[in-house]
Design a protein around this motif. Structure first.
Motif, PDB file in Angstrom:
ATOM      1  N   SER A  15      31.705  26.652   1.254  1.00  0.00           N
ATOM      2  CA  SER A  15      30.549  26.160   2.007  1.00  0.00           C
ATOM      3  C   SER A  15      31.065  25.383   3.206  1.00  0.00           C
ATOM      4  O   SER A  15      32.063  24.666   3.118  1.00  0.00           O
ATOM      5  CB  SER A  15      29.678  25.241   1.146  1.00  0.00           C
ATOM      6  N   ARG A  16      30.389  25.560   4.319  1.00  0.00           N
ATOM      7  CA  ARG A  16      30.734  24.848   5.558  1.00  0.00           C
ATOM      8  C   ARG A  16      29.529  24.039   6.006  1.00  0.00           C
ATOM      9  O   ARG A  16      28.398  24.482   5.871  1.00  0.00           O
ATOM     10  CB  ARG A  16      31.142  25.830   6.642  1.00  0.00           C
ATOM     11  N   PHE A  17      29.801  22.856   6.542  1.00  0.00           N
ATOM     12  CA  PHE A  17      28.759  21.933   6.967  1.00  0.00           C
ATOM     13  C   PHE A  17      28.954  21.609   8.443  1.00  0.00           C
ATOM     14  O   PHE A  17      30.081  21.443   8.902  1.00  0.00           O
ATOM     15  CB  PHE A  17      28.859  20.622   6.168  1.00  0.00           C
ATOM     16  N   GLU A  29      23.346  21.375   9.090  1.00  0.00           N
ATOM     17  CA  GLU A  29      23.130  22.593   8.334  1.00  0.00           C
ATOM     18  C   GLU A  29      24.386  22.946   7.555  1.00  0.00           C
ATOM     19  O   GLU A  29      25.466  22.465   7.885  1.00  0.00           O
ATOM     20  CB  GLU A  29      22.732  23.750   9.264  1.00  0.00           C
ATOM     21  N   TYR A  30      24.200  23.776   6.541  1.00  0.00           N
ATOM     22  CA  TYR A  30      25.347  24.242   5.764  1.00  0.00           C
ATOM     23  C   TYR A  30      25.056  25.631   5.223  1.00  0.00           C
ATOM     24  O   TYR A  30      23.907  26.048   5.099  1.00  0.00           O
ATOM     25  CB  TYR A  30      25.740  23.254   4.664  1.00  0.00           C
ATOM     26  N   THR A  36      23.010  30.211   0.764  1.00  0.00           N
ATOM     27  CA  THR A  36      22.619  31.120   1.840  1.00  0.00           C
ATOM     28  C   THR A  36      22.327  30.332   3.102  1.00  0.00           C
ATOM     29  O   THR A  36      22.802  30.662   4.182  1.00  0.00           O
ATOM     30  CB  THR A  36      21.353  31.919   1.439  1.00  0.00           C
ATOM     31  N   PHE A  37      21.556  29.251   2.954  1.00  0.00           N
ATOM     32  CA  PHE A  37      21.061  28.490   4.096  1.00  0.00           C
ATOM     33  C   PHE A  37      20.674  27.109   3.618  1.00  0.00           C
ATOM     34  O   PHE A  37      19.954  26.993   2.619  1.00  0.00           O
ATOM     35  CB  PHE A  37      19.833  29.233   4.645  1.00  0.00           C
ATOM     36  N   HIS A  55      18.451  23.621   0.068  1.00  0.00           N
ATOM     37  CA  HIS A  55      19.117  24.883   0.373  1.00  0.00           C
ATOM     38  C   HIS A  55      18.626  26.005  -0.532  1.00  0.00           C
ATOM     39  O   HIS A  55      18.002  25.761  -1.557  1.00  0.00           O
ATOM     40  CB  HIS A  55      20.644  24.764   0.324  1.00  0.00           C
ATOM     41  N   VAL A  56      18.907  27.227  -0.093  1.00  0.00           N
ATOM     42  CA  VAL A  56      18.572  28.425  -0.856  1.00  0.00           C
ATOM     43  C   VAL A  56      19.875  28.984  -1.409  1.00  0.00           C
ATOM     44  O   VAL A  56      20.861  29.130  -0.681  1.00  0.00           O
ATOM     45  CB  VAL A  56      17.880  29.473   0.042  1.00  0.00           C
TER      46      VAL A  56
END
Length: 103
Positions: A15-17, A29-30, A36-37, A55-56
Motif C-alpha cells: 500500500s502506498r500513501f 489518499e492510499y 483498491t482506493f 477505503h474499499v
C-alpha cells in the motif's frame, strides 16, 4: 507500508500513501496491496497525526472505516510513520517509510 498486523504486506506492491498538509490539517489518499482506493483526513500536532480513514478492499469490495494515530519517527531508512488503528474493535499497528520520488 513495510509492515502491518492487519494483513501481510506484499513487498513488491505494498500500500502506498500520499500525504498533504496545510496549517496542521492533513489529508490524502492510499492504494495498493489489499486496498483498491482509500482516503483520509485529520490533523497534525508536532509529531503526531490523527486521521479518520475510509477505503474499499480489493477482496470483496467492502468499505472499511476507522481512525488512527500515527507517530512520525526518524529511522535509518528515513522518515517513518508508526500507525495505531482499530478495525471492528481489533487494534492494529502498521509501519510506513518515506519514499522519495526518483531515488
Amino acid at each position: 507500508m513495510i509492515s502491518s498486523t492487519n494483513s501481510a504486506v506484499d513487498p513488491d506492491a505494498p500500500s502506498r500513501f500520499r500525504y498533504h498538509e496545510r496549517d496542521g490539517v492533513i489529508w490524502g489518499e492510499y492504494w495498493g496491496d489489499t486496498v483498491t482506493f482509500g482516503r483520509f483526513v485529520g490533523t497534525r500536532r508536532a509529531h503526531v497525526l490523527a486521521v479518520t480513514f475510509a477505503h474499499v478492499t480489493v477482496t470483496g469490495g467492502s468499505v472499511v472505516t476507522g481512525a488512527s494515530t500515527s507517530t512520525v519517527e526518524e529511522g535509518a531508512d528515513g522518515l517513518r510513520l508508526v500507525e495505531r488503528f482499530s478495525i471492528e474493535g481489533v487494534d492494529h499497528e502498521s509501519v510506513c517509510v518515506e519514499v522519495v520520488p526518483g531515488l
